[in-house]
Structures are given as structure tokens and as C-alpha cells.
Enzyme design. Structure first.
Site, mmCIF file in Angstrom:
data_model
loop_
_atom_site.group_PDB
_atom_site.id
_atom_site.type_symbol
_atom_site.label_atom_id
_atom_site.label_comp_id
_atom_site.label_asym_id
_atom_site.label_seq_id
_atom_site.Cartn_x
_atom_site.Cartn_y
_atom_site.Cartn_z
ATOM 1 N N ASP A 1 0.717 4.961 1.006
ATOM 2 C CA ASP A 1 -0.340 5.891 2.160
ATOM 3 C C ASP A 1 -0.659 5.351 3.143
ATOM 4 O OD1 ASP A 1 -1.074 9.040 0.150
ATOM 5 O OD2 ASP A 1 -2.806 7.272 -0.312
ATOM 6 N N SER B 1 -4.534 5.530 -3.701
ATOM 7 C CA SER B 1 -4.946 6.774 -4.860
ATOM 8 C C SER B 1 -4.972 6.432 -6.105
ATOM 9 C CB SER B 1 -4.055 6.985 -3.554
ATOM 10 O OG SER B 1 -3.830 8.499 -4.307
ATOM 11 N N ARG B 2 -5.372 7.582 -6.668
ATOM 12 C CA ARG B 2 -4.817 7.851 -7.967
ATOM 13 C C ARG B 2 -3.809 8.911 -7.969
ATOM 14 N NH1 ARG B 2 -10.978 7.533 -11.321
ATOM 15 N NH2 ARG B 2 -11.083 5.949 -9.796
ATOM 16 N N ASN B 3 -3.218 9.529 -6.939
ATOM 17 C CA ASN B 3 -1.775 10.013 -7.054
ATOM 18 C C ASN B 3 -1.158 9.277 -6.595
ATOM 19 O OD1 ASN B 3 -3.320 12.569 -6.920
ATOM 20 N ND2 ASN B 3 -4.278 12.577 -5.357
ATOM 21 N N ASP C 1 -1.367 -0.392 5.795
ATOM 22 C CA ASP C 1 -1.805 0.492 7.074
ATOM 23 C C ASP C 1 -3.510 0.422 7.459
ATOM 24 O OD1 ASP C 1 -2.353 2.519 5.306
ATOM 25 O OD2 ASP C 1 -1.973 3.536 6.339
ATOM 26 N N ASP D 1 0.587 -1.327 -0.003
ATOM 27 C CA ASP D 1 -0.116 0.128 0.021
ATOM 28 C C ASP D 1 1.233 1.207 0.128
ATOM 29 O OD1 ASP D 1 -2.169 1.629 0.104
ATOM 30 O OD2 ASP D 1 -1.339 1.529 2.205
ATOM 31 N N ARG E 1 -11.411 7.727 -3.303
ATOM 32 C CA ARG E 1 -11.743 9.076 -2.666
ATOM 33 C C ARG E 1 -14.083 9.539 -2.566
ATOM 34 N NH1 ARG E 1 -9.666 13.144 -7.764
ATOM 35 N NH2 ARG E 1 -7.780 12.094 -7.171
ATOM 36 N N GLY F 1 -7.354 3.648 3.462
ATOM 37 C CA GLY F 1 -7.578 2.858 1.920
ATOM 38 C C GLY F 1 -8.679 3.331 0.917
HETATM 39 P P1 B16 Z 1 -7.046 9.926 -4.028
HETATM 40 P P2 B16 Z 1 -3.735 3.942 -0.053
HETATM 41 C C1 B16 Z 1 -5.699 6.182 0.010
HETATM 42 O O1 B16 Z 1 -3.949 5.414 -0.728
HETATM 43 C C2 B16 Z 1 -5.685 6.458 1.505
HETATM 44 O O2 B16 Z 1 -5.093 5.485 2.510
HETATM 45 C C3 B16 Z 1 -7.105 7.183 0.985
HETATM 46 O O3 B16 Z 1 -7.017 7.853 2.043
HETATM 47 C C4 B16 Z 1 -7.385 8.434 0.083
HETATM 48 O O4 B16 Z 1 -8.685 8.903 0.118
HETATM 49 C C5 B16 Z 1 -7.642 6.915 -0.989
HETATM 50 O O5 B16 Z 1 -6.565 6.395 -1.530
HETATM 51 C C6 B16 Z 1 -7.849 7.352 -2.454
HETATM 52 O O6 B16 Z 1 -6.965 8.554 -2.779
HETATM 53 O O7 B16 Z 1 -8.031 10.405 -3.953
HETATM 54 O O8 B16 Z 1 -5.307 10.799 -3.945
HETATM 55 O O9 B16 Z 1 -7.466 8.937 -5.273
HETATM 56 O O10 B16 Z 1 -3.603 3.986 1.520
HETATM 57 O O11 B16 Z 1 -4.701 2.774 -0.819
HETATM 58 O O12 B16 Z 1 -2.133 4.085 -0.908
HETATM 59 MG MG MG Z 2 -2.890 3.035 3.366
#
Ligand code: B16
Ligand code: MG
Length: 218
Positions: free
Chosen positions: A10, A117-119, A170, A8, A48, A45
Site C-alpha cells: 500500500d 496487509s492481510r489483503n 512509504d 511494501d 489493522r 504500515g
Molecule cells: P489490512 P502496507 C498496511 O499495508 C497499510 O499501510 C495499513 O494502513 C493497514 O492498516 C495495514 O496494511 C493492515 O492492512 O487491514 O488490509 O490487513 O503499507 O504495509 O502494505
Molecule cells: Mg505502505
């Protein structure tokens, strides 16, 4: 024998989960909805859109929000989040990550990123870890956590079965996703939150000992 480790992003590779929280908190404040760190645990996790829906439900505002408004709020949150992560550098990588990656590489264990996350691709660049990563799951193509799809997609890319893979997470939703994918789950962070993980460690650095045992049996 483990052939693929799916990380993972974040909260496992870097502390961007706090930035997600800050951006959601600012949006919730604008909407007059109160959220705190405990509530945020349920967002970790989670995609969005699903995160926004949970916040709106929490503030009893979901039924007065049109699809257009939901789209606008998602963009507002993401724009703020992107500003917060703009300054991320390799120094923001959690301690122990490079050592774990090097150990895995030395033992021919592939490395994938399975983030909701798409980022994630942007952050992988900013953190300077692109050369270690063999595959990044595209979360827009599969169902989100706690569904197992993100982890199964990484295994399928390498033509591996679940017992050849481990997932490192996490978030409660993430551990649930790994477990339902039938993979071994490694939890990073609060043991109570991650009580369903096969192994749990306080930090990514602490989990190095687990990766050592994995490579010893090879
Ligand atoms: P985004 P992970 C998740 O990342 C985050 O934990 C979660 O808080 C977030 O809403 C999700 O990604 C989507 O992220 O808005 O950047 O596309 O923990 O799966 O790495
Ligand atoms: Mg995470």
C-alpha cells in the site's frame, strides 16, 4: 551485492493507502472520532488492530471497548475496505512498477512483498503482478511494523542476510522496520515523513534510477 528487494504494497505498488484512510475515516465518523490525513500518516504500515487502537485512543474510547467490540469494528472496517478495492485492476498499479520488476528480474534480484496487509495476496492477484513476485510475507505470522520481522522473514525465506536486501516503503513505521532489520531503506513519498530512509523519492517511478544504479554495479 543486493539479491532481494522487499516491496511494501500500500503506497508503494498502488494507491490503496487512500482506501485504508477512507475506510478508517468512515468508521471513526460512526464513532464520533475526528481523524484527518495528518493523523492517518501514523496509521500507514501499521496493522489493522493497532490502527484501530490508535483511533480509539485518539477519541478517548479505548477503555470502553471490549475485545469483542474491537473485533467487530475491525471487521466493519475491513468489509468496507474490501468493497473499495474490489474494483482494483492492473491499471491501478503505480507507474514504473513493471519496469522496476523487469529490471530486477533481468539482474536476478528476487522480489518479495512485505506488506502489513492481510489483503495483499488479493491485491497482487487484482493488480496482475503475481508472476513477478517470488515470495509474499504472511503478516499474521510475525510482529508488525515498526518491528523488523516482516523484512527479516523475507530474507530468511531466501536464506539471505540483511546486507543482501533492500526494503521499499512509504510509511514511517515501515522505514523504521527496514532500518531495524539492518537493510538499506528506500522511502517513497514525503521526504519529511521518510527522513530516516537511506534514499527517498517522490514516487515509485522516480525510484527507477536507484534500481538502475543497483544493477550497474553487478
Ligand atoms: P489490512 P502496507 C498496511 O499495508 C497499510 O499501510 C495499513 O494502513 C493497514 O492498516 C495495514 O496494511 C493492515 O492492512 O487491514 O488490509 O490487513 O503499507 O504495509 O502494505
Ligand atoms: Mg505502505
Amino acid at each position: 551485492m543486493i539479491k532481494l528487494a522487499i516491496f511494501d504494497m500500500d503506497g508503494v505498488l498502488t494507491e490503496t493507502s487512500h482506501y485504508h484512510y477512507l475506510a478508517w475515516k468512515a468508521l471513526a465518523d460512526d464513532l464520533g472520532i475526528v481523524i484527518d490525513e495528518a493523523f492517518n500518516e501514523e496509521l500507514k504500515g501499521v496493522s489493522r488492530k493497532e490502527s484501530l487502537i490508535r483511533i480509539l485512543e485518539h477519541g478517548n474510547q479505548l477503555n470502553k471497548c471490549s475485545e469483542d467490540e474491537i473485533g467487530r469494528l475491525m471487521t466493519q472496517k475491513n468489509d468496507h475496505y474490501r468493497q473499495l478495492i474490489e474494483a482494483v485492476t492492473p491499471n491501478d498499479l503505480f507507474e514504473g512498477v513493471i519496469e522496476i520488476f523487469q529490471l530486477l528480474k533481468k539482474n536476478n534480484i528476487r522480489i518479495a512483498v512485505g506488506s502489513a496487509s492481510r489483503n495483499a495476496p488479493f491485491l497482487i492477484e487484482r493488480l496482475g503482478i503475481k508472476s513477478y513476485i517470488d515470495y509474499v510475507v504472511d503478516p499474521s505470522q510475525v510482529r508488525g511494523k515498526p518491528e523488523p520481522d516482516i523484512f527479516l522473514d523475507a530474507a530468511a525465506f531466501f536464506n539471505l542476510s540483511s546486507e543482501d536486501c533492500i526494503g521499499i516503503e512509504d510509511a514511517k513505521a515501515g522505514v523504521e522496520a527496514i532500518n531495524s532489520a539492518g537493510m538499506l531503506s528506500i522511502g517513497i513519498g514525503d521526504a519529511e515523513v521518510l527522513k530516516d530512509a537511506d534514499y527517498a523519492y517522490n514516487s515509485t517511478k522516480d525510484s527507477y534510477s536507484y534500481f538502475e544504479t543497483l544493477t550497474l554495479v553487478r
